[in-house]
Design an enzyme around this catalytic site. Structure first.
Site, PDB file in Angstrom:
ATOM      1  N   ARG A 158       0.843  -1.233   0.010  1.00  0.00           N
ATOM      2  CA  ARG A 158       0.021  -0.046   0.071  1.00  0.00           C
ATOM      3  C   ARG A 158       0.716   1.336  -0.125  1.00  0.00           C
ATOM      4  O   ARG A 158       1.945   1.284   0.922  1.00  0.00           O
ATOM      5  CB  ARG A 158      -0.838  -0.209   1.267  1.00  0.00           C
ATOM      6  CG  ARG A 158      -1.719   1.252   1.581  1.00  0.00           C
ATOM      7  CD  ARG A 158      -2.709   1.233   2.441  1.00  0.00           C
ATOM      8  NE  ARG A 158      -3.520   2.359   2.546  1.00  0.00           N
ATOM      9  CZ  ARG A 158      -3.642   3.068   3.733  1.00  0.00           C
ATOM     10  NH1 ARG A 158      -2.632   3.112   4.548  1.00  0.00           N
ATOM     11  NH2 ARG A 158      -4.287   4.352   3.749  1.00  0.00           N
TER      12      ARG A 158
ATOM     13  N   ARG B 205      -8.381  15.093  13.188  1.00  0.00           N
ATOM     14  CA  ARG B 205      -8.251  15.921  12.037  1.00  0.00           C
ATOM     15  C   ARG B 205      -9.470  16.914  11.833  1.00  0.00           C
ATOM     16  O   ARG B 205     -10.460  16.068  11.994  1.00  0.00           O
ATOM     17  CB  ARG B 205      -7.865  15.434  10.727  1.00  0.00           C
ATOM     18  CG  ARG B 205      -6.627  14.671  10.623  1.00  0.00           C
ATOM     19  CD  ARG B 205      -6.381  14.078   9.388  1.00  0.00           C
ATOM     20  NE  ARG B 205      -5.803  12.848   9.628  1.00  0.00           N
ATOM     21  CZ  ARG B 205      -6.072  11.908   8.738  1.00  0.00           C
ATOM     22  NH1 ARG B 205      -6.561  11.714   7.675  1.00  0.00           N
ATOM     23  NH2 ARG B 205      -5.466  10.431   9.116  1.00  0.00           N
TER      24      ARG B 205
ATOM     25  N   GLU C 217      -8.871  -3.776   2.754  1.00  0.00           N
ATOM     26  CA  GLU C 217      -7.895  -2.970   1.959  1.00  0.00           C
ATOM     27  C   GLU C 217      -6.682  -3.851   1.482  1.00  0.00           C
ATOM     28  O   GLU C 217      -6.609  -3.908   0.197  1.00  0.00           O
ATOM     29  CB  GLU C 217      -7.498  -1.763   2.814  1.00  0.00           C
ATOM     30  CG  GLU C 217      -8.315  -0.531   2.809  1.00  0.00           C
ATOM     31  CD  GLU C 217      -7.837   0.544   3.801  1.00  0.00           C
ATOM     32  OE1 GLU C 217      -7.978   0.086   4.891  1.00  0.00           O
ATOM     33  OE2 GLU C 217      -7.706   1.583   3.473  1.00  0.00           O
TER      34      GLU C 217
ATOM     35  N   HIS D 281      -7.940   7.151   0.605  1.00  0.00           N
ATOM     36  CA  HIS D 281      -8.719   5.915   1.104  1.00  0.00           C
ATOM     37  C   HIS D 281      -9.533   5.423  -0.238  1.00  0.00           C
ATOM     38  O   HIS D 281     -10.594   4.458  -0.075  1.00  0.00           O
ATOM     39  CB  HIS D 281      -9.973   6.566   1.918  1.00  0.00           C
ATOM     40  CG  HIS D 281      -9.839   6.694   3.442  1.00  0.00           C
ATOM     41  ND1 HIS D 281     -10.603   7.857   4.074  1.00  0.00           N
ATOM     42  CD2 HIS D 281      -8.889   6.178   4.215  1.00  0.00           C
ATOM     43  CE1 HIS D 281     -10.182   7.568   5.247  1.00  0.00           C
ATOM     44  NE2 HIS D 281      -9.017   6.916   5.424  1.00  0.00           N
TER      45      HIS D 281
END
Ligand code: ADP
Length: 394
Positions: free
Chosen positions: A88, A238, A381, A177
């Site tokens: 990734r 965030r 993922e 994402h």
């Protein structure tokens, strides 16, 4: 053929091993706190679960340990026997819009993107370089978190800033994402047995990082994260969207320097900034006890989501489904219910019982009369990276 997937963070290494063509997962696990003394190692394989502690000083030692551990557990003989390793990589910039076979030049190109992802790309490179050193003969593939958003049109990825900022400095929305949004959108089509081409949906990845994606015919057409993963939804720590004027105000009148502002907006804002915790479970518990700060954080989180989904529904023109994923998307019935209630104008109706059921797998949660399907689909993922790696190599 066996494909190992690595997701390297600055002090952790997540791994998954898949057998293709079946796509069966042989093992998954994580080595944490690399370089911090005793690293906890968790591994799941064949219905088993094991935990170890090992002192590893860097990613290379972590992988060397894994290469000793896997044969001991009877999972894999040697890294040399792998058909491929898929990595990734968070930021692919404008260049990397497909899974890419890794060589020296690609490594340098990923390095050149470090200014766009200063926390993530260097960590991803640690995993790539360690694995190349240990198994130089095994093909390695980079799968990018930005790549799924390559289909967003210019009116979606350009900011209203001087043209030169884009042309010379690459100031644009890239989105993140993507691996997760790609996975759950494809999974939805598989579960419903429909072709993605005819489906308009919005996928909501709500974890510590959070982003929304409008997916038309299987392609990303809008997404909420921007040039960096700071834009968009309210996240664990965030801020998400913010008046850019706030930066100057906090700098000029309060005296914070850019590094402080950067740290506060990335690590001390979002849910944590609003109520002291980024753990949605704790927020829900405190809301139950009548804590006003927790309730406010929850409401701000939900309102931002409603605004994005409403806006994306308008962009899509027709909305068939909303998919929830990520730790909060998969587990917080309260968030899903509040979002669904706020979207009543779109004909969204949730099935309260299905939403609150303790099932953990993929499942529909909309009421029969809902104009839009609502689904919970756990993301995977690593599986998406494995599929893309397999596709590239075959
Ligand atoms: P990351 O983005 O770090 O991978 P996750 O996808 O694991 O994070 O999501 C973490 C978030 O999911 C946290 O806010 C956590 O509180 C929330 N979460 C996990 N389980 C539950 C639950 N049962 N109910 C509500 N929220 C949950």
């Amino acid at each position: 053929m066996n494909i190992l997937i690595l997701n390297a963070g600055s002090s952790s290494l997540k791994f998954s091993l898949f057998a293709f063509p079946s796509g069966r997962r042989l093992a998954r696990g994580v080595i944490e706190r690399i370089g911090e003394g005793e690293s906890p190692v968790h591994i799941f394989y064949d219905q088993h679960r094991a935990e170890y502690r090992e002192s590893v000083t860097d990613h290379r030692e972590a992988l060397e340990y894994l290469e000793r551990l896997l044969p001991r557990l009877g999972i894999l003989e040697r890294f040399d026997s792998l058909s491929a390793v898929g990595h990734r990589v968070v930021h692919g910039g404008e260049r990397f819009v497909e899974p890419t076979r890794i060589d020296e030049e690609v490594i340098e190109a990923i390095r050149s993107l470090v200014p766009l992802a200063p926390l993530h790309n260097p960590a991803n490179l640690l995993g790539i370089e360690a694995m190349r050193a240990l198994a130089p003969g095994v093909p390695q593939v980079a799968v990018f978190d930005t790549a799924f958003h390559r289909t967003v049109p210019p009116e979606g990825y350009r900011y209203a800033v001087p043209d030169e900022w884009y042309e010379r400095y690459g100031v644009r929305r890239y989105g993140f994402h993507g691996i997760s949004h790609a996975y759950v959108s494809r999974e939805y089509a598989r579960l419903r047995d429909v072709t993605l081409k005819n489906i308009n949906m919005i996928t909501l990845h709500l974890g510590n990082g959070a982003s929304a994606c409008a997916v038309a015919g299987g392609e990303s057409v809008a997404t909420s994260m921007g040039m960096t993963p700071l834009e968009g939804l309210v996240m664990g720590t965030r801020s998400g969207d913010l008046d850019p004027g706030i930066h100057f105000y906090m700098h000029r009148y309060v005296g914070l320097d850019p590094a402080q502002i950067d740290r506060i907006l990335n690590h001390e804002s979002g849910l944590k900034g609003l109520c002291g915790t980024n753990d949605m479970r704790e927020i829900e518990r405190r809301m139950g006890e009548g804590d006003p700060a927790a309730k406010r954080a929850f409401d701000i989180f939900v309102r931002r989501l409603i605004r994005y989904v409403g806006g994306y529904a308008a962009l899509l023109g027709r909305l068939d489904a909303i998919v929830f994923t990520g730790g909060i998307g998969e587990h917080s019935a309260a968030v899903r219910e509040a979002v669904a209630e706020g979207l009543g104008i779109l004909g969204v109706r949730i099935d309260g019982e299905a939403n609150r059921s303790s099932d953990t797998g993929s499942r529909p949660i909309h009421a029969a009369k809902s104009a839009v399907e609502l689904w919970v689909i756990p993301t995977d993922e690593e599986r998406q990276i494995a599929r893309e790696t397999y596709r590239l190599l075959s």
